[in-house]
Scaffold this motif. Structure first.
Motif, PDB file in Angstrom:
ATOM      1  N   ASP A   1       0.858  -1.186   0.000  1.00  0.00           N
ATOM      2  CA  ASP A   1       0.000   0.000   0.000  1.00  0.00           C
ATOM      3  C   ASP A   1       0.894   1.236   0.000  1.00  0.00           C
ATOM      4  O   ASP A   1       1.803   1.362   0.831  1.00  0.00           O
ATOM      5  CB  ASP A   1      -0.888  -0.013   1.256  1.00  0.00           C
ATOM      6  N   SER A   2       0.660   2.136  -0.961  1.00  0.00           N
ATOM      7  CA  SER A   2       1.485   3.362  -1.027  1.00  0.00           C
ATOM      8  C   SER A   2       1.269   4.240   0.193  1.00  0.00           C
ATOM      9  O   SER A   2       2.099   5.085   0.515  1.00  0.00           O
ATOM     10  CB  SER A   2       1.141   4.156  -2.294  1.00  0.00           C
ATOM     11  N   ALA A   3       0.134   4.048   0.916  1.00  0.00           N
ATOM     12  CA  ALA A   3      -0.141   4.827   2.122  1.00  0.00           C
ATOM     13  C   ALA A   3       0.547   4.250   3.349  1.00  0.00           C
ATOM     14  O   ALA A   3       0.468   4.833   4.438  1.00  0.00           O
ATOM     15  CB  ALA A   3      -1.643   4.914   2.357  1.00  0.00           C
ATOM     16  N   GLY A   4       1.195   3.061   3.214  1.00  0.00           N
ATOM     17  CA  GLY A   4       1.937   2.488   4.334  1.00  0.00           C
ATOM     18  C   GLY A   4       1.154   1.533   5.204  1.00  0.00           C
ATOM     19  O   GLY A   4       1.636   1.144   6.269  1.00  0.00           O
ATOM     20  N   THR A   5      -0.065   1.117   4.812  1.00  0.00           N
ATOM     21  CA  THR A   5      -0.855   0.169   5.608  1.00  0.00           C
ATOM     22  C   THR A   5      -0.159  -1.191   5.616  1.00  0.00           C
ATOM     23  O   THR A   5       0.376  -1.640   4.592  1.00  0.00           O
ATOM     24  CB  THR A   5      -2.273   0.035   5.028  1.00  0.00           C
ATOM     25  N   GLU A   6      -0.167  -1.863   6.778  1.00  0.00           N
ATOM     26  CA  GLU A   6       0.487  -3.160   6.905  1.00  0.00           C
ATOM     27  C   GLU A   6      -0.264  -4.207   6.084  1.00  0.00           C
ATOM     28  O   GLU A   6      -1.498  -4.176   5.987  1.00  0.00           O
ATOM     29  CB  GLU A   6       0.526  -3.598   8.370  1.00  0.00           C
ATOM     30  N   PRO A   7       0.446  -5.153   5.493  1.00  0.00           N
ATOM     31  CA  PRO A   7      -0.179  -6.208   4.672  1.00  0.00           C
ATOM     32  C   PRO A   7      -1.110  -7.080   5.503  1.00  0.00           C
ATOM     33  O   PRO A   7      -1.012  -7.137   6.731  1.00  0.00           O
ATOM     34  CB  PRO A   7       1.024  -7.001   4.143  1.00  0.00           C
ATOM     35  N   GLY A   8      -2.001  -7.790   4.807  1.00  0.00           N
ATOM     36  CA  GLY A   8      -2.872  -8.764   5.437  1.00  0.00           C
ATOM     37  C   GLY A   8      -4.323  -8.356   5.452  1.00  0.00           C
ATOM     38  O   GLY A   8      -5.211  -9.210   5.568  1.00  0.00           O
ATOM     39  N   ARG A   9      -4.619  -7.099   5.331  1.00  0.00           N
ATOM     40  CA  ARG A   9      -6.011  -6.661   5.374  1.00  0.00           C
ATOM     41  C   ARG A   9      -6.714  -7.068   4.095  1.00  0.00           C
ATOM     42  O   ARG A   9      -6.142  -7.007   3.002  1.00  0.00           O
ATOM     43  CB  ARG A   9      -6.060  -5.159   5.555  1.00  0.00           C
ATOM     44  N   SER A  10      -7.967  -7.470   4.210  1.00  0.00           N
ATOM     45  CA  SER A  10      -8.713  -7.955   3.045  1.00  0.00           C
ATOM     46  C   SER A  10      -9.476  -6.800   2.384  1.00  0.00           C
ATOM     47  O   SER A  10     -10.155  -6.006   3.050  1.00  0.00           O
ATOM     48  CB  SER A  10      -9.702  -9.051   3.449  1.00  0.00           C
ATOM     49  N   TYR A  11      -9.370  -6.741   1.049  1.00  0.00           N
ATOM     50  CA  TYR A  11     -10.093  -5.750   0.235  1.00  0.00           C
ATOM     51  C   TYR A  11     -11.024  -6.451  -0.748  1.00  0.00           C
ATOM     52  O   TYR A  11     -11.474  -5.844  -1.712  1.00  0.00           O
ATOM     53  CB  TYR A  11      -9.103  -4.869  -0.536  1.00  0.00           C
ATOM     54  N   ALA A  12     -11.289  -7.722  -0.470  1.00  0.00           N
ATOM     55  CA  ALA A  12     -12.101  -8.503  -1.413  1.00  0.00           C
ATOM     56  C   ALA A  12     -13.527  -7.993  -1.512  1.00  0.00           C
ATOM     57  O   ALA A  12     -14.217  -8.232  -2.505  1.00  0.00           O
ATOM     58  CB  ALA A  12     -12.091  -9.971  -1.000  1.00  0.00           C
ATOM     59  N   ASN A  13     -13.992  -7.245  -0.448  1.00  0.00           N
ATOM     60  CA  ASN A  13     -15.381  -6.770  -0.479  1.00  0.00           C
ATOM     61  C   ASN A  13     -15.550  -5.461  -1.258  1.00  0.00           C
ATOM     62  O   ASN A  13     -16.665  -4.979  -1.430  1.00  0.00           O
ATOM     63  CB  ASN A  13     -15.899  -6.592   0.943  1.00  0.00           C
ATOM     64  N   ARG A  14     -14.414  -4.869  -1.710  1.00  0.00           N
ATOM     65  CA  ARG A  14     -14.531  -3.657  -2.504  1.00  0.00           C
ATOM     66  C   ARG A  14     -15.008  -4.047  -3.907  1.00  0.00           C
ATOM     67  O   ARG A  14     -14.466  -4.970  -4.522  1.00  0.00           O
ATOM     68  CB  ARG A  14     -13.208  -2.916  -2.597  1.00  0.00           C
ATOM     69  N   PRO A  15     -16.042  -3.382  -4.442  1.00  0.00           N
ATOM     70  CA  PRO A  15     -16.611  -3.798  -5.727  1.00  0.00           C
ATOM     71  C   PRO A  15     -15.609  -3.757  -6.864  1.00  0.00           C
ATOM     72  O   PRO A  15     -15.594  -4.659  -7.721  1.00  0.00           O
ATOM     73  CB  PRO A  15     -17.764  -2.824  -5.946  1.00  0.00           C
ATOM     74  N   GLU A  16     -14.740  -2.773  -6.892  1.00  0.00           N
ATOM     75  CA  GLU A  16     -13.780  -2.677  -7.994  1.00  0.00           C
ATOM     76  C   GLU A  16     -12.725  -3.768  -7.868  1.00  0.00           C
ATOM     77  O   GLU A  16     -12.263  -4.326  -8.879  1.00  0.00           O
ATOM     78  CB  GLU A  16     -13.139  -1.291  -8.043  1.00  0.00           C
ATOM     79  N   VAL A  17     -12.322  -4.078  -6.604  1.00  0.00           N
ATOM     80  CA  VAL A  17     -11.330  -5.147  -6.401  1.00  0.00           C
ATOM     81  C   VAL A  17     -11.945  -6.503  -6.754  1.00  0.00           C
ATOM     82  O   VAL A  17     -11.298  -7.350  -7.393  1.00  0.00           O
ATOM     83  CB  VAL A  17     -10.823  -5.141  -4.937  1.00  0.00           C
ATOM     84  N   ALA A  18     -13.186  -6.732  -6.353  1.00  0.00           N
ATOM     85  CA  ALA A  18     -13.864  -7.982  -6.676  1.00  0.00           C
ATOM     86  C   ALA A  18     -13.946  -8.173  -8.190  1.00  0.00           C
ATOM     87  O   ALA A  18     -13.734  -9.279  -8.711  1.00  0.00           O
ATOM     88  CB  ALA A  18     -15.255  -7.991  -6.057  1.00  0.00           C
ATOM     89  N   ALA A  19     -14.233  -7.075  -8.927  1.00  0.00           N
ATOM     90  CA  ALA A  19     -14.314  -7.178 -10.381  1.00  0.00           C
ATOM     91  C   ALA A  19     -12.946  -7.497 -10.968  1.00  0.00           C
ATOM     92  O   ALA A  19     -12.821  -8.315 -11.900  1.00  0.00           O
ATOM     93  CB  ALA A  19     -14.863  -5.874 -10.973  1.00  0.00           C
ATOM     94  N   ALA A  20     -11.873  -6.885 -10.447  1.00  0.00           N
ATOM     95  CA  ALA A  20     -10.530  -7.150 -10.970  1.00  0.00           C
ATOM     96  C   ALA A  20     -10.107  -8.575 -10.666  1.00  0.00           C
ATOM     97  O   ALA A  20      -9.478  -9.242 -11.499  1.00  0.00           O
ATOM     98  CB  ALA A  20      -9.542  -6.144 -10.383  1.00  0.00           C
ATOM     99  N   LEU A  21     -10.420  -9.095  -9.461  1.00  0.00           N
ATOM    100  CA  LEU A  21     -10.060 -10.477  -9.123  1.00  0.00           C
ATOM    101  C   LEU A  21     -10.841 -11.472  -9.968  1.00  0.00           C
ATOM    102  O   LEU A  21     -10.393 -12.607 -10.165  1.00  0.00           O
ATOM    103  CB  LEU A  21     -10.325 -10.725  -7.635  1.00  0.00           C
ATOM    104  N   ALA A  22     -11.987 -10.991 -10.484  1.00  0.00           N
ATOM    105  CA  ALA A  22     -12.767 -11.859 -11.382  1.00  0.00           C
ATOM    106  C   ALA A  22     -12.224 -11.837 -12.802  1.00  0.00           C
ATOM    107  O   ALA A  22     -12.734 -12.547 -13.670  1.00  0.00           O
ATOM    108  CB  ALA A  22     -14.226 -11.435 -11.370  1.00  0.00           C
ATOM    109  N   GLY A  23     -11.185 -10.975 -13.036  1.00  0.00           N
ATOM    110  CA  GLY A  23     -10.537 -10.977 -14.338  1.00  0.00           C
ATOM    111  C   GLY A  23     -10.882  -9.824 -15.252  1.00  0.00           C
ATOM    112  O   GLY A  23     -10.425  -9.790 -16.404  1.00  0.00           O
TER     113      GLY A  23
END
Length: 442
Positions: free
Chosen positions: A79-101
């Motif tokens: 994360d460019s903002a410095g957030t520590e890894p591990g947090r889930s973003y799967a519920n974000r609609p744009e991320v869900a669409a990208a993970l779907a391809g």
């Protein structure tokens, strides 16, 4: 007109530019997301978080937003903002669409930021298999700032164009108006009596035509005035000889019939008419020359001029039983005029004052800066005669009932005063009488 033209062109341009900037921001975000996804394809599995963070920071600086990289399960890797890894973003609609391809770019409200954002997400592919996603988020404030910057650039450019247009318009209008201003100055000179004034033939076709017409008009006026003056001068000169001969004959007739009261009375009346006619001829000659500066102007002491006038007329005043006085204020009384013209004007006013003043009254000659006033206790003027008596041969109601005269003294005084920037005015005095004021130049 230039401002209206700039508004008519600038508003559509600003709207078009706003849409274009918005489109470019969106396109840049998507392109940058694809670049990050391409670079991250080798860094996601196994995750190399340090390198992913560097890529995310560089991309965030470029798009002025936040860049995150998630794995195939939607868990945060960098994360460019410095957030520590591990947090889930799967519920974000744009991320869900990208993970779907598929790539996704949407406007939505961010509960975390409490503001509207533009979210752009693209999949991270490795051998056509989705191994993660890259998401770039930008606040609408940043997008609006970019649009405002572009609009301010347009406004600044329009202001510069408007300023340059106004300067150019002022120069052009001055160039166009210059012949008209010269014509205006020449017209004022003609109105002041300078018929030799002329204007240069310049400018547009209409302005050149107007200048030629003006010059032709002044030339014609000059010729007509000269013809009129020459006629009056010649007529006055030619009339003097027969008037002199007629006077001699009448005087001879009076001598030959001395002792015959009826004949002597008729001859005396005829001689008085001859004198009156001679005076009219002389005054017409003066009027024909009024307005021409044949004599040089000079700075005059008006108090001294008033004293000289009083000495000239003191004998005539004494014969009529009228006291003649001079008043001079504390302030120096000076003015600009030709001495003979001033004397002739003052004499005309004093002569009128003595003619109409009753015996045992006083006529006062008062000197002040730029003016000489002659005050009497005669009948004054009837209502509405203040200007009428300056018409030639108009003697007013008091003149028609009282002593004889030519009706040319006041017109002569006014003409002689006006050619030096002054005037002659009349007004009734409180308690009876008239005040006649001569003004001269400074």
């Amino acid at each position: 007109m230039l401002a209206l033209a700039l508004i008519a062109l600038g508003v559509p341009l600003a709207l078009s530019l706003r849409d274009r900037v918005d489109s470019e921001v969106r396109s840049q975000a998507e392109s940058q997301a694809r670049v990050v996804a391409s670079l991250a394809s080798d860094l996601v599995e196994p995750p190399r978080t340090g390198e992913l963070r560097r890529v995310a920071r560089v991309a965030a600086e470029s798009v002025r937003g936040r860049v995150i990289v998630v794995d195939a399960a939607g868990r945060l890797l960098a994360d460019s903002a410095g957030t520590e890894p591990g947090r889930s973003y799967a519920n974000r609609p744009e991320v869900a669409a990208a993970l779907a391809g598929s790539s996704e770019q949407i406007n939505r409200y961010s509960d975390t930021l409490g503001a509207e954002i533009l979210a752009t997400a693209v999949p991270v592919l490795e051998r056509r298999r989705t191994e993660g996603a890259v998401r770039i988020t930008q606040s609408f404030d940043a997008v609006g700032a970019a649009v405002r910057t572009s609009l301010l650039d347009i406004a600044a450019l329009a202001a510069i164009v408007l300023a340059l247009g106004m300067v150019a318009g002022a120069l052009i209008s001055r160039q166009i108006a210059r012949p008209i201003l010269r014509l205006d100055r020449a017209a004022r000179r003609v109105a002041g009596g300078d018929l030799d004034a002329a204007v240069a033939v310049e400018g547009s076709t209409e302005q050149r035509s107007l200048a030629r017409a003006f010059n032709e008009m002044t030339a014609r006026l000059r010729r007509l005035l000269r013809v009129q003056q020459d006629f009056v001068a010649d007529a006055s000169h030619q009339l003097r000889t027969p008037l002199t001969g007629l006077r001699l004959r009448l005087e001879g007739l009076g001598e030959s019939h001395r002792g015959e009261p009826a004949v002597e009375a008729d001859v005396g009346a005829a001689l008085r008419e001859i004198d009156r006619l001679s005076l009219i001829v002389d005054e017409l000659l003066i009027l024909s020359r009024a307005g021409e500066h044949d004599l040089p102007g000079e700075r005059l002491d008006l108090a001294a001029a008033a004293a000289r006038a009083a000495e000239r007329w003191r004998g005539a005043a004494a014969e009529r039983g009228i006291r003649l006085g001079v008043e001079v204020g504390a302030e120096p009384a000076r003015g600009w005029c030709a001495g003979p013209d001033l004397d002739r004007s003052v004499d005309a006013l004093i002569e009128n004052a003595l003619l109409y003043s009753p015996p045992d009254s006083e006529v006062t000659i008062a000197a002040a800066p730029r003016r000489i006033a002659v005050r009497d206790r005669g009948p004054g003027l009837a209502a509405g005669e203040e200007e009428a008596v300056f018409e030639r041969f108009n003697r007013g109601s008091a003149g028609r009932r009282g002593p004889g005269g030519t009706g040319l003294g006041l017109p002569i005084a006014r003409e002689l005063s006006r050619q030096w920037g002054g005037d002659v005015t009349l007004r009734n005095r409180e308690g009876g009488g008239l005040e006649a004021v001569i003004e001269v130049g400074e």
